[in-house]
Design a protein around this motif. Structure first.
Motif, PDB file in Angstrom:
ATOM      1  N   VAL A  30       7.032   4.493  18.534  1.00  0.00           N
ATOM      2  CA  VAL A  30       6.473   3.203  18.281  1.00  0.00           C
ATOM      3  C   VAL A  30       6.888   2.115  19.451  1.00  0.00           C
ATOM      4  N   GLU A  31       6.128   1.811  19.900  1.00  0.00           N
ATOM      5  CA  GLU A  31       6.327   0.666  21.025  1.00  0.00           C
ATOM      6  C   GLU A  31       6.627  -0.650  20.333  1.00  0.00           C
ATOM      7  N   THR A  32       5.741  -0.959  19.221  1.00  0.00           N
ATOM      8  CA  THR A  32       6.136  -2.132  18.540  1.00  0.00           C
ATOM      9  C   THR A  32       6.500  -2.049  17.181  1.00  0.00           C
ATOM     10  N   PRO A  33       7.913  -2.085  16.698  1.00  0.00           N
ATOM     11  CA  PRO A  33       8.208  -1.807  15.523  1.00  0.00           C
ATOM     12  C   PRO A  33       7.652  -2.437  14.291  1.00  0.00           C
ATOM     13  N   ALA A  34       7.182  -3.897  14.552  1.00  0.00           N
ATOM     14  CA  ALA A  34       6.567  -4.452  13.436  1.00  0.00           C
ATOM     15  C   ALA A  34       5.131  -3.815  13.144  1.00  0.00           C
ATOM     16  N   SER A  35       4.527  -3.257  13.784  1.00  0.00           N
ATOM     17  CA  SER A  35       3.441  -2.531  13.543  1.00  0.00           C
ATOM     18  C   SER A  35       3.646  -1.511  12.428  1.00  0.00           C
ATOM     19  N   VAL A  36       4.719  -0.823  12.217  1.00  0.00           N
ATOM     20  CA  VAL A  36       4.785   0.361  11.373  1.00  0.00           C
ATOM     21  C   VAL A  36       5.615  -0.231   9.902  1.00  0.00           C
ATOM     22  N   ASP A  37       5.126   0.592   8.948  1.00  0.00           N
ATOM     23  CA  ASP A  37       5.638   0.666   7.774  1.00  0.00           C
ATOM     24  C   ASP A  37       6.805   1.602   7.697  1.00  0.00           C
ATOM     25  N   PHE A  38       8.026   1.340   7.982  1.00  0.00           N
ATOM     26  CA  PHE A  38       9.244   2.115   7.905  1.00  0.00           C
ATOM     27  C   PHE A  38       9.275   2.993   6.816  1.00  0.00           C
ATOM     28  N   ALA A  39       8.751   2.385   5.683  1.00  0.00           N
ATOM     29  CA  ALA A  39       9.339   3.177   4.346  1.00  0.00           C
ATOM     30  C   ALA A  39       8.285   4.246   4.245  1.00  0.00           C
ATOM     31  N   ASP A  40       7.353   4.427   5.070  1.00  0.00           N
ATOM     32  CA  ASP A  40       6.584   5.820   5.043  1.00  0.00           C
ATOM     33  C   ASP A  40       7.059   6.887   5.546  1.00  0.00           C
ATOM     34  N   TYR A  41       8.485   6.872   5.915  1.00  0.00           N
ATOM     35  CA  TYR A  41       9.137   8.112   6.851  1.00  0.00           C
ATOM     36  C   TYR A  41      10.648   7.911   6.160  1.00  0.00           C
ATOM     37  N   ASN A  42      10.997   9.245   6.121  1.00  0.00           N
ATOM     38  CA  ASN A  42      12.378   9.617   5.641  1.00  0.00           C
ATOM     39  C   ASN A  42      13.519   9.359   6.567  1.00  0.00           C
ATOM     40  N   CYS A  43      13.193   8.982   7.616  1.00  0.00           N
ATOM     41  CA  CYS A  43      14.339   8.775   8.771  1.00  0.00           C
ATOM     42  C   CYS A  43      13.812   7.946   9.626  1.00  0.00           C
ATOM     43  N   THR A  44      14.644   7.392  10.336  1.00  0.00           N
ATOM     44  CA  THR A  44      14.331   6.458  11.677  1.00  0.00           C
ATOM     45  C   THR A  44      15.566   6.697  12.598  1.00  0.00           C
ATOM     46  N   ILE A  45      15.134   6.759  13.879  1.00  0.00           N
ATOM     47  CA  ILE A  45      15.983   6.932  14.859  1.00  0.00           C
ATOM     48  C   ILE A  45      15.549   5.661  15.755  1.00  0.00           C
ATOM     49  N   VAL A  46      16.701   4.767  15.826  1.00  0.00           N
ATOM     50  CA  VAL A  46      16.859   3.599  16.796  1.00  0.00           C
ATOM     51  C   VAL A  46      17.555   4.155  18.051  1.00  0.00           C
ATOM     52  N   LEU A  47      16.722   4.089  19.202  1.00  0.00           N
ATOM     53  CA  LEU A  47      17.067   4.438  20.502  1.00  0.00           C
ATOM     54  C   LEU A  47      17.224   3.377  21.415  1.00  0.00           C
TER      55      LEU A  47
END
Length: 179
Positions: A30-47
């Protein structure tokens, strides 16, 4: 969800991004985090590319996590020098709570340098340390700062972090249970 924000494609660690993306069940960069509903995923990686930042003192896991929570608003306030560092910690905590803590933080310490107004100091002042990861964003950022502290070349970045009161976000983050 693999969130990629402000990553220079010429960096050696772009292979890390590709490998992580390929290893995920539902890979996405994801280039622009605001464009994503992170609740749709079971994990997130912050790089994060751990380096200096004009306002926050340094760019690391806490700052990047804060930007995820309110990306356009936080990012614009921060770049304008209007975002107190405790707000960064609070925004990061909001993100962590919203994602139920299913976050892996990775800080890449490659071409680390001090920048002033977005312009890096001469190439001779850059250094490569490596890649660090943790489930605790405060501990990860502190570990990066500790590694910089033992480098003779790290003194300008440490001075910059101190001048911006950069450690206050980590101190406050620990107080509010961010890490």
């Amino acid at each position: 969800k693999l969130s990629k924000n402000n990553i220079d494609e010429s960096f050696v660690w772009t292979e890390l991004i590709e490998g992580l993306s390929e290893s995920l069940d539902e890979p996405a960069i994801v280039e622009t985090p605001a464009s994503v509903d992170f609740a749709d995923y079971n994990c997130t990686i912050v790089l994060s590319h751990f380096r200096s930042h004009d306002t926050a003192g340094f760019n690391g896991a806490v700052k990047q996590t804060a930007v995820i929570s309110t990306a356009p608003e936080t990012a614009s306030r921060l770049s304008a020098g209007q975002c107190p560092l405790d707000v960064l910690a609070e925004n990061a905590k909001e993100t962590v709570d919203g994602l139920d803590g299913h976050i892996l933080y990775i800080n890449v310490m490659d071409r680390t340098t001090v920048e002033s107004a977005g312009v890096a100091l001469p190439e001779s002042n850059t250094y490569d340390i490596g890649i660090l990861a943790s489930y605790d964003p405060v501990a990860l950022d502190q570990a990066c700062i500790d590694l910089i502290a033992i480098l003779r070349e790290g003194a300008p970045l440490l001075s910059h972090i101190e001048a911006c009161s950069g450690l206050s976000a980590l101190t406050y983050g620990e107080q509010i249970g961010l890490g």
